[in-house]
Design an enzyme around this catalytic site. Sequence first.
Site, PDB file in Angstrom:
ATOM      1  CE  LYS A 269      -3.016   2.572   3.365  1.00 38.02           C
ATOM      2  NZ  LYS A 269      -3.781   2.809   4.507  1.00 38.02           N
ATOM      3  CG  ASP A 274      -5.176   8.302   4.562  1.00 33.95           C
ATOM      4  OD1 ASP A 274      -5.982   9.074   4.027  1.00 33.95           O
ATOM      5  OD2 ASP A 274      -5.164   7.623   5.557  1.00 33.95           O
ATOM      6  CE  LYS A 281      -5.816   9.034   8.300  1.00 35.25           C
ATOM      7  NZ  LYS A 281      -6.257   8.070   9.046  1.00 35.25           N
ATOM      8  CG  ASP A 292      -1.632   5.252   5.165  1.00 36.93           C
ATOM      9  OD1 ASP A 292      -1.400   4.351   5.829  1.00 36.93           O
ATOM     10  OD2 ASP A 292      -2.756   5.692   4.705  1.00 36.93           O
ATOM     11  CG  ASP A 351      -9.278   8.016   7.294  1.00 36.39           C
ATOM     12  OD1 ASP A 351      -8.201   8.024   6.494  1.00 36.39           O
ATOM     13  OD2 ASP A 351      -9.074   7.790   8.593  1.00 36.39           O
ATOM     14  CD  GLU A 353      -6.510   5.507   2.900  1.00 43.59           C
ATOM     15  OE1 GLU A 353      -5.245   5.050   3.008  1.00 43.59           O
ATOM     16  OE2 GLU A 353      -7.178   5.752   3.769  1.00 43.59           O
ATOM     17  NE  ARG A 355     -10.696  -0.730   4.433  1.00 40.00           N
ATOM     18  CZ  ARG A 355     -11.048  -1.001   5.627  1.00 40.00           C
ATOM     19  NH1 ARG A 355     -12.122  -1.412   5.899  1.00 40.00           N
ATOM     20  NH2 ARG A 355     -10.155  -0.510   6.627  1.00 40.00           N
TER      21      ARG A 355
END
Length: 497
Positions: A269, A274, A281, A292, A351, A353, A355
């Site tokens: 990933k 993010d 967030k 991230d 958030d 995201e 996946r």
Amino acid sequence: MEFIAKTGELENQPTACLVVAVGEKGELSPAAKRIDQGADGLLASLLKAGDINGKAGQTLMLHRVAGIRAERVLLAGVSQCDTAISQADFIKAARAIATAIKQAGCKDALLALCDQPVVDADNYWKARQLLQAAGEGNYRFDQLKSSKSSKPLPLRKVALLASSRAQATQCSRACSHAQAIVSGIHTARDLGNLPGNFCTPSYLATRARGLAKKHKTLTCKVLDEKQMRELGMHSLLSVSAGSAQGARLITMEYKGGKKADKPIVLLGKGITFDSGGISLKPGAAMDEMKYDMCGAASVLGAMTTLCELGLPLNVVGMIASAENMPGPTATKPGDIVTSMSGKTIEILNTDAEGRLVLCDALTYAERFKPAAVVDIATLTGACIVALGHHISGMISNNDALASKLSSAGKVSADPVWQLPMNADYQKQLDSNFADIANIGGPGAGTITAGCFLARFAEKFDWAHLDIAGTAWVSGANKGATGRPVALLSQFLLDSAP
């Protein structure tokens, strides 16, 4: 940094720092006893006086010790020298040794600890831990400071003193592996520590292309947003929709095995920042969301190690990379997108995201007809709640693959813990309006995230590693850890014929 194994009389070894073990009950390791005899009982007297009590993780640096050529002697506490200690105590000692050597500014070091008995550990394992600790400890990230040091880190060579030729052979093998693994870990840490305005999806693509240019066994292909749209990767593209940075799907093919051998796929990933998107967030510690992309960083790190080792395997390193930002074109909660697989996804929280980029990449991975796919992601805060910052979470649809990864985690001291996955958890992802929702409610967040990915990994053996709690540390020592490069590297070593 150079890692080597050597034999010979320790008194005659020229080195900036000779490291020997001592125990809590005043006992000296065989190497320490030899030094003590030539120094009129100096080491024993220091232990008796309490200058060091021998607990694992304690160290004491001595200068100008009589009877040896070493400039310094470092006494390293290992809890006990005469009987086997735990692996945890040995690792603790190894890391303390690395810290002490770095603080002393030694240009080289000779470690005489391979004779220390450790429960369920051979000479190779002990050597690997000592060398990796030294290599990881000799790390500095100051590339973006205006007053960065112009001098390289002083430690340039670490040698292991073996007491026999057989032990030296095992140590030499550990030297070769540790050198490549440390290189991969440093690569991952450097990438993780870069801020989002430097490390973008296109920057990751550039680094992947650079690695391929350096190694003939590696090729690289990068898909841009137009190409991904043509493939129907609307789930992945929904994440980058609000960002000025275009998404990238990066594939690196390493062909070291036979042509007919099915490849192992490592998928990272790569959310280079993010913000949470429209599901923004909280502001506190949001700067840490540059981490991230540590799953992607670990894939680049593992591919670096793989290329340096030249293993006889076929491996595909994949990175699904995007920046998740709010904006006038950003995906909204409640939006529904169609993934490359054809499954529709209701995005209840932007958030969640990671996946969304990984599911399209998992579908894309089918074209490689993989032997196994392992995805690595800083996926859920829930994993930190469940396992803290010590162990990475793991979910898999194949027990044999999960067992191999668990074993690799133990050998590399980069552990994982398998979490369950069954139909009851899958029900949490039901949607009234699409085939699947991208979140499953407040309970079992790490598991339902894995269940989401599992629906896109039905055509191959698959495991998911959630490294949200292990990829970086916060606070005064904030920075990327390079995990799980060591685990992935060991997994590839174990998979090689």
